[in-house]
Design an enzyme around this catalytic site. Structure first.
Site, PDB file in Angstrom:
ATOM      1  CD  GLU A   1      -0.397   5.492  -3.795  1.00 28.27           C
ATOM      2  OE1 GLU A   1      -1.071   4.464  -3.949  1.00 28.27           O
ATOM      3  OE2 GLU A   1       0.043   5.859  -2.692  1.00 28.27           O
TER       4      GLU A   1
ATOM      5  CG  ASP B   1      -2.036   0.925   1.213  1.00 27.66           C
ATOM      6  OD1 ASP B   1      -2.327   1.460   0.133  1.00 27.66           O
ATOM      7  OD2 ASP B   1      -2.667   1.140   2.271  1.00 27.66           O
TER       8      ASP B   1
ATOM      9  CG  ASP C   1      -8.069   4.512   0.835  1.00 30.99           C
ATOM     10  OD1 ASP C   1      -7.965   3.281   0.892  1.00 30.99           O
ATOM     11  OD2 ASP C   1      -7.207   5.289   1.287  1.00 30.99           O
TER      12      ASP C   1
END
Length: 893
Positions: free
Chosen positions: A447, A444, A541
């Site tokens: 980015e 996770d 999300d």
């Protein structure tokens, strides 16, 4: 499948003069573009040199124009054209070959003397590249420079650039005209979109960012500069700009404009002509989707905010008590000590408690997955940090390790462009798995997410053109690593930013494979072109909102185009306040996501499906059907791995000639055969569904729901506990029985569900292996592939045959098909007699062998049970039905 082309003789190359009209879109006189000064061709490639026709005063603030450009066009296969434009005098950043392996561009021969028709120092107005075996035609126009890509068979222009090319050091702009009334575009992500088909006058920003996915029309976690264009009467092609720099892509309907802040213009065009052919050709280039382990197609449960191991135990027990299948238990960052990777919280997730819990999951045939974040705490007592420092594997800035901030506090980020970083990561995973033998890993925040806004240090941190990040042109450094950070080999974060998720996925996949020897399961939030080779993805999300429920279908279908078929959304919504109705409808839809996981945020209401009686009922019914469909879904995984075909598909993949399907995004297909039509609105009492031409049977009761010759919209009453699930006539589905785990389900006998088309035929496949070997269907793996076909003879007898294409998977010689259901029989009256023949011998009816006949929806269905047809052995099953007193065979279909 296309095959790579060699450099043949000139008989395969047509370099001809051609006058081609232009549909190109011009921005006016404010941009001067380039002129072609020389052209050369050899084999299946063409090269040209371009010179600046004049400066672009309207864009002077973006920097000076590059004076000389090099263009190479090459037909790398019969179905793939590459057009690459770069600086002729200076090397520029491109996606490295080791990240996405691909043929090197065929340029560099323009300095040879011009001779014959292969080269020209005074280029004609147009020059064409085409080969006999390809439907793609590339045409270069000289002064001013532009190019077109067209289809030889129809003359349709697929890509038509304006003469106003802009090529600066940190700003590239190219526009192509599109037929607004015929082109339907899909792709260009990652964004949460209101529709699957791209809407006119929209901007797609590609800069990976930790932005909540419940925000529509904003750049999210992945970068995929690829689109598919589908045009009547059903032809499709694909366009990829292979570039990892930030960009805005403006789609106006009549044109598409790329505004890129670095790199090169490296376009790939995929000829199709079917949607399935496009994804086949695309994934042939960027990499086939990774095979997923069989268990990963079971149901997953997660929550950010599980308090301790006792909480996990309670969840597992809750599923068991409610008799809802649960395959995989997940834990978010709660398990960590101080939110540090590869550690355990000693108070709530101690080894003494967590390890026995995981061992019990494994004993029950269940799995366990944990999360990892990329930020490594700089705590000087933290072993992972110490080893990382010793191996010098962190991202740099201004000569030292870049210091960011995320959940653990101050962190360094591994630089996965550094080969030592992948080795470091693999070792940390291996060490941790000695403590907790996780079955997969969830990566996770990659980015990269950063909780601070790095101050600009040089010009890379504030480029002259600001892409539309977060919808308001926010600085590219905001809440991520700075563009001026430096990777291994001197590569700037400015160029490599969008690659981090792909590189971490690759390192994690390889680490799990090395440590377990089994097929890895990796779930990554950030993705790039080719990520499907290593990872699954979820939509991020989202929120517990009805809009997010609907939009999840669009993102799921888009990632199927991107070569990431293992995709799903957080069921019931990650953030916000869910409701019983919303959660019930979401499990009815989510049960048919390729990746099905319930997940929620900390401090939100719990939303495990067993908490409401109605949601539990929906979960049992919907997941019960999913588990029955697992042999079919897993066979689709094999198809995805070998051809790139998505598991979940838009309707136009199977019905491209039906233009109505181009706008359908509230339904989807699993493979070619299974149509899912969920309830997507609060309080809905009906479902508006579109059924393409053919027969459609209900999977729950085997009744004929719709029989249409040209496609039909049908309003159906909303079911309380499930989505509508139909099977297309002409299909054969392999099924097994539902169970609490995939391991239990795999031990049950097979059923074949035969849905006859109007002509009395049907076909289907079954792929079998152990579900965990690294290779899926390869030369070093053991597998079985069986093809089923069904036909109706003129005397009415129905004949079902199996063809064993490959059979090295030993259990296939003991697994049996115990029941066959044949839907679509013309007679609604029960037959007077049913005779069953297996391999030519009549099977006598007894307690073990049974037949029944049911009439539903105007057609009949025959149930033939008590069989023991070995999956790994070819068989022929004949079913004859007689309706007359003389017992003559009259009609079966």
């Amino acid at each position: 499948m296309a095959t790579p082309r060699s450099a043949p003789a000139s008989c395969l190359l047509l370099l001809i003069l051609l006058a081609v009209g232009s549909l190109a879109v011009s921005r006016g006189d404010d941009c001067c573009g380039y002129n072609v000064v020389s052209v050369a061709g050899s084999g299946s490639a063409l090269s040209a040199r371009l010179e600046l026709a004049g400066e672009t005063p309207a864009l002077a603030e973006h920097g000076p124009d590059v004076q000389r450009l090099s263009l190479t066009a090459s037909l790398e296969t019969d179905t793939r054209l590459r057009v690459r434009i770069t600086d002729a005098d200076h090397p520029r950043w491109e996606v490295p070959q080791d990240i996405i392996p691909r043929p090197a561009p065929e340029d560099g021969y323009l300095d040879a003397p011009c001779s014959g028709n292969g080269a020209s120092s005074s280029p004609p107005r147009t020059r064409v590249l085409s080969t006999v075996g390809s439907d793609l035609v590339f045409t270069i126009h000289a002064s001013p420079f532009r190019f077109t890509v067209s289809r030889r068979s129809t003359g349709d222009v697929l890509f038509d650039t304006s003469p106003n090319l802009v090529f600066k050091d940190r700003y590239l702009e190219l526009t192509s005209a599109l037929p607004a009334d015929r082109a339907s575009l899909y792709g260009l992500g990652e964004q949460t979109k209101r529709t699957f088909r791209l809407r006119h006058n929209d901007t797609f920003t590609l800069w990976t960012a930790d932005i909540v996915a419940s925000n529509v029309d904003l750049n999210l976690y992945g970068s995929h500069p690829f689109y598919m264009d589908v045009r009547p009467p059903g032809t499709a092609h694909g366009v990829l700009l292979l570039n990892s720099n930030g960009m805005d892509v403006l789609y106006a309907g009549s044109y598409v404009t790329y505004k890129v802040i670095g790199g090169v213009l490296d376009f790939y065009f995929f000829a199709g002509p079917s949607p399935l052919a496009v994804v086949d050709q695309y994934t042939q280039l960027v990499g086939r989707p990774a095979p997923m382990p069989y268990w990963s197609f079971g149901f997953h449960q997660c929550r950010y905010g599980y308090e301790n191991v006792a909480d996990l135990k309670g969840v597992v027990a809750g599923y068991a008590k409610a008799k809802i299948p649960l395959e995989v238990m997940w834990t978010d960052i709660d398990y960590m000590n101080k939110f540090q990777d590869f550690t355990l919280n000693p108070a709530n997730f101690s080894f003494a408690e967590l390890r026995p819990f995981v061992d019990r999951l494994h004993q029950n045939g269940q799995k366990y997955v944990l999360i990892l974040d990329p930020g490594i705490s700089t705590d000087p007592t933290y072993g992972t940090f110490i080893r990382g420092m010793q191996q010098d594997i962190f991202l740099k800035r201004n000569g030292t390790n870049y210091l960011g901030k995320v959940f653990p506090g101050e962190v360094y980020f591994p630089d996965f462009m550094n080969p030592r970083a992948a080795e470091f990561w693999a070792n940390e995973i291996s060490l941790f798995r000695r403590t907790i033998p996780v079955d997969g890993l969830w990566i996770d925040m990659n980015e990269i997410s950063n909780f601070i806004n790095p101050e600009p240090m040089n010009a890379l941190d504030d480029p002259p053109y600001r892409i539309n990040s977060n919808g308001f042109h926010r600085p590219i450094n905001n809440l991520t690593t700075p563009a001026s950070a430096v990777h291994y080999g001197g590569v700037s974060e400015y160029d490599a930013h969008n690659l981090f998720g792909l590189l971490e996925s690759r390192a994690t996949n390889h680490a799990l494979l090395r440590d377990t020897g089994r097929r890895p399961f990796v779930l990554s939030r950030s993705t790039f072109v080719g990520s499907g080779r290593y990872t699954a993805h979820w939509t991020g999300d989202n929120a517990a909102k009805w809009d997010d429920l609907r939009y999840s279908i669009n993102t799921m279908l888009s990632f199927g185009l991107f070569g990431v078929p293992m995709i799903g959304a957080d069921i019931c919504g990650f953030g916000g306040v869910t409701t019983e109705e919303l959660c019930g409808r979401w499990i009815q839809l989510g049960a048919f996501y390729p990746f099905a996981r319930d997940h929620s945020a900390i401090d939100t209401v719990r939303r495990e499906p067993y908490l409401w009686a109605s949601v539990a009922a929906s979960a049992r019914k919907s997941l019960g059907l999913r588990y029955r469909l697992l042999p079919y879904i897993y066979t689709l995984m094999h198809e995805a791995h070998t051809t790139g075909a998505p598991i979940a598909r838009p309707l136009f993949f199977s019905y491209p000639e039906d233009v109505t399907t181009y706008g359908v995004d509230r339904q989807f297909l699993l493979g070619r055969s299974v149509l899912v039509s969920p309830v997507l609105e609060q309080g809905a009492t009906t479902v508006d569904a579109y059924f393409p031409a053919g027969r459609w049977f209900c999977l729950y009761d085997h009744s004929l729901a719709v029989d249409t010759r040209s496609g039909e919209r049908v309003t159906l009453p909303a079911l309380a506990d499930t989505a509508y699930v139909h099977v297309a006539g002409g299909s054969i589905l392999p099924l097994q029985q539902s169970a609490m785990t995939t391991a239990q389900a795999r031990r049950t006998p097979f059923h074949l569900l035969v849905a006859l088309a109007e002509d009395g035929t049907a076909a289907g496949d079954l792929f079998l292996d152990d579900g965990e070997s690294p290779e899926m269907g390869g030369t070093r793996s053991e597998f079985s592939l069986v093809k089923f076909s069904c036909a109706t003879w003129s005397d009415g007898m129905v004949r079902l045959r199996s063809q064993v294409v490959h059979n090295s998977y030993a259990p296939s010689r003991t697994l049996v098909i115990s029941k066959v259901v044949i839907m679509g029989l013309q007679s609604t009256e029960p037959p007077r007699n049913v005779a069953v023949y297996v391999n030519g011998a009549e099977v006598q009816a007894n307690r073990a062998v049974s037949t029944s006949y049911r009439s539903r929806g105007g057609l009949g269905a025959a149930h033939v049970g008590g069989q023991s047809l070995v999956v790994g052995e070819e068989f022929e099953l004949k079913v004859a039905m007689s309706y007359l007193a003389l017992d003559s065979l009259s009609i079966g279909v």
